[in-house]
Design an enzyme around this catalytic site. Structure first.
Site, PDB file in Angstrom:
ATOM      1  N   HIS A  63       0.856  -1.182   0.000  1.00 32.79           N
ATOM      2  CA  HIS A  63       0.000   0.000   0.000  1.00 32.79           C
ATOM      3  C   HIS A  63       0.897   1.240   0.000  1.00 32.79           C
ATOM      4  CE1 HIS A  63      -3.627   2.233   0.269  1.00 32.79           C
ATOM      5  NE2 HIS A  63      -3.372   2.738   1.463  1.00 32.79           N
ATOM      6  N   HIS A  75      -3.565   9.026   0.664  1.00 37.77           N
ATOM      7  CA  HIS A  75      -3.483   7.733  -0.025  1.00 37.77           C
ATOM      8  C   HIS A  75      -4.830   7.410  -0.660  1.00 37.77           C
ATOM      9  CE1 HIS A  75      -5.224   5.338   3.542  1.00 37.77           C
ATOM     10  NE2 HIS A  75      -5.168   6.591   3.942  1.00 37.77           N
ATOM     11  N   CYS A 164      -3.708   2.717  -5.802  1.00 35.86           N
ATOM     12  CA  CYS A 164      -2.905   3.545  -4.896  1.00 35.86           C
ATOM     13  C   CYS A 164      -1.487   3.760  -5.415  1.00 35.86           C
ATOM     14  CB  CYS A 164      -2.877   2.923  -3.497  1.00 35.86           C
ATOM     15  SG  CYS A 164      -2.116   1.283  -3.421  1.00 35.86           S
TER      16      CYS A 164
END
Length: 691
Positions: A63, A75, A164
């Site tokens: 991530h 994010h 992301c």
């Protein structure tokens, strides 16, 4: 190989979990609400700098986020909640697995700002680990943070084109890229092509059907609720692109704001196609993608590379570049596909595209000499070949405050442009302006063989047309037909081409009134290249010859030569038809950094009125601003009618002392706009040659 099928099935299941982007958060008693995140302060935020790229490795994926400072991270997270509520308090709560999975299925996400603790959720954090992969492409830290803050809010979600990783690479490197996605696509293609993985292929098919059905059901329900009908869902689009890649064998990679299909195609050997094999395609519907476009352009020949310009949201930007394997195929594409009806009522434009290796550098100190500018540009960028600097019109010891820098290749110029980002880079203590220069218009040899007009630049302001005519008549009396001088340049018309060519070789570099002049053959412009007024009040070139030669990258282009081009552009490219000017507002976040700029440093696409265009035009030609004089009369029915007379002092001593339209208006704004349009029209018509 008896274990091939179980291994493939295991790999497939892992990638399918990646597809739904499941985050392994432990559930609470009800299996839904996660436990509280780690306590604030468990991460040492002092080692993070604003604009840093943060990575949190997890079980099946990594991530990513951008650090904004003050324990805040931006994010991108799939999240269904923004589709149902605008309540920020609810949305800002930690995203649960259910919200996340439904967001993936519904193709909905949000770019949110969380604490470092909520972002990392107990995982270890890597800082700027991807910098090694992008090397010199790293943008400034403040630019990365600014981009992230600007994008905060709801957005579309796509595993392939907008996850992301795409978000952070766009912010920090200027190019939305996802290495995880590329690996996933290659894995799926490998499984499908491996005939031994029959079971795995079946699982892929079943999973695709399930995912498509679920996504389609959701989007159909959403469309019914919203009273609209989409052409197709995001999941269908991704499936169609994967099918296209499988059918053709071409690869597809998204980078630098564009999606590349091919380049080279399967089985290609040798260097890329030569210059002149690429075409520019404009006015593409924003919801049309390669699976529809590639078959259309394959009609003209074999495609070497198809590059579709992409928005961060996943929509295309309305234009693309198609490189064929031969020049003949590119020319055929222009003939058969320009003004082609790609959809009912939607016509695309196709024209030739050429590499641009030249940058415009503005806001340069006027006392700097060519050698100083060349040395400085070689220090800060690579691949510099030459620098073109023009002397000031009134003081020949100074430059005009700008220069054109020539690079050895388009890639070198693009990398230099990326490095010299306005607002983050300075030369000699000055914040400079950087943009693409207009490629010089290429005229075919047959047309140039008929030219009998010379373009003369670097003249003194005080030099008259009679003086110029006398000087050019010295080498052979009576050969000059007429002279047209504008500011510090002029066009010298000859009766015969042979005399023009001879005069060019004799007069180039000569001094007139103390100024060393430059003399070249003028390049003709189609006389139909006039300005026309459209119902929406826009000004644009009326003939197709002003389509020009678009850049390989989106961006405004500055002119090299005597006149700054005023043509309105479509997505950074010349357009033969009136473009749709995008007008929208964006949230203004507290603390957003503002930089003072001049309107003359903006792109032409920022201007929507002829009044602003005329002011811009005069400035770029070093003319004094236009002067407006208002007059009125009364109509037969008693209405007050208005008209403006425009005087441009710098050219008022010529054959045209003022400009006034032949129509009257009832409002002040319309009268001023009409007068500016009329003036632009006349200026375009009275200058039949461009240098």
């Amino acid at each position: 190989m008896k274990n091939a099928v179980p291994q493939a099935a295991s790999l497939l299941l892992e990638k399918l979990l990646l597809l739904v982007h499941v985050r392994p958060l432990p559930g609470g008693a009800d299996g839904e609400r996660p436990p509280p995140p780690p306590a604030p302060g468990c991460y040492d935020t002092s080692r993070f700098q604003r604009g840093d790229l943060l990575e949190v490795p997890r079980t099946l994926f990594i991530h990513f986020g951008i650090y904004l400072g003050d324990n805040r991270v931006a994010h991108l997270m799939p999240d269904i909640l923004p589709a149902f509520t605008d309540d920020r308090r609810q949305i800002q709560q930690v995203v649960t697995n259910k919200r996340l999975i439904l967001g993936v299925i519904a193709k909905v996400a949000s770019i949110r700002v969380d604490t470092v603790e909520d972002f990392a959720y107990g995982g270890s954090i890597l800082v700027n680990h991807m910098d090694r992969l992008f090397k010199d492409q790293v943008l400034g830290s403040e630019e990365a943070a600014r981009r992230a803050e600007k994008l905060v809010g709801a957005t579309a979600y796509s595993l392939l084109w907008n996850n992301c990783e795409h978000f952070v690479t766009y912010c920090r490197y200027g190019a939305p890229v996802s290495f995880q996605t590329d690996k996933f696509c290659e894995t799926v293609k490998m499984i499908i092509r491996d005939q031994r993985s029959v079971l795995a292929s079946v699982l892929v098919g079943l999973a695709s059907i399930v995912c498509l059905d679920i996504a389609d059901m959701h989007e159909e329900n959403t469309d019914v609720t919203n009273g609209c009908g989409k052409v197709r869902s995001g999941t269908q689009n991704e499936a169609a692109l994967l099918a296209l890649m499988e059918k053709t064998g071409y690869s597809m990679v998204q980078e630098n704001g564009q999606r590349k299909f091919g380049g080279p195609p399967p089985g290609w050997e040798g260097p890329p196609p030569p210059r002149g094999c690429e075409v520019f395609v404009g006015k593409i519907p924003r919801d049309m993608y390669e699976d529809e476009l590639v078959p259309v352009f394959e009609r003209a020949g074999k495609i070497y590379e198809f590059r579709l310009m992409m928005e961060f949201s996943g929509e295309n930007r309305g234009y693309a570049f198609v490189m064929y394997t031969t020049k003949e195929e590119a020319q055929l594409a222009i003939r058969i596909l320009n003004n082609y009806e790609i959809r009912p009522g939607k016509f695309i434009g196709v024209c030739v595209s050429l590499d641009n290796c030249r940058l415009f550098i503005g806001a340069i100190p006027k006392e700097k000499k060519k050698e100083e500018i060349l040395d400085e540009m070689k220090k800060v960028t690579e691949g510099v070949v030459d620098v073109i600097v023009y002397p000031n019109a009134t003081d020949k010891t100074k430059n005009r405050g700008f220069a054109f820098v020539e690079y050895e290749s388009h890639r070198a110029a693009a990398m230099a442009r990326r490095r010299l980002i306005p607002g983050t880079f300075q030369l000699w203590g000055h914040t400079i302006q950087v943009d693409w220069a207009d490629p010089e218009k290429e005229v075919d040899e047959e047309t140039m063989q008929r030219v009998k007009v010379l373009y003369v630049r670097n003249l003194m302001i005080s030099t008259t047309e009679d003086t110029i005519k006398a000087e050019f008549n010295k080498f052979k009396p009576g050969v000059v037909e007429r002279v047209k001088k504008l500011r510090d340049y002029a066009f010298v018309h000859f009766f015969n081409r042979e005399d023009a060519v001879a005069a060019m070789s004799v007069m180039n570099g000569k001094c007139i009134d103390g100024a060393s002049i430059e003399v070249t053959l003028a390049k003709p412009v189609n006389k139909e290249s006039t300005w026309r007024q459209h119902l929406n009040g826009q000004i644009s070139p009326s003939s197709e010859n002003l389509l020009g030669f678009p850049n390989k990258e989106d961006g405004h282009q500055k002119s090299l030569g005597k006149t700054a081009s005023l043509s309105v552009r479509l997505n950074g490219q010349h357009s033969p038809n009136p473009p749709e000017i995008e007008r929208s507002t964006y949230p203004f976040f507290p603390g957003t950094k503002l930089t003072p700029i001049s309107m003359y440093s903006l792109k032409s696409s920022h201007f929507s009125s002829a009044v602003m265009h005329l002011d811009y035009y005069c400035n770029k030609n070093n003319w004094a601003p236009p002067e407006y004089y208002l007059y009125s009369t009364t109509s037969q029915d008693g209405k007050i009618l208005l008209v403006y007379k425009i005087v441009i002092p710098s050219i008022a001593n010529g054959s045209q002392s003022y400009f006034m339209p032949d129509k009257l208006c009832t409002t002040l704004e319309d009268a001023k706009e009409l007068a500016a349009q009329f003036t632009l029209l006349h200026l375009a018509n009275c200058t039949p040659y461009l240098a």
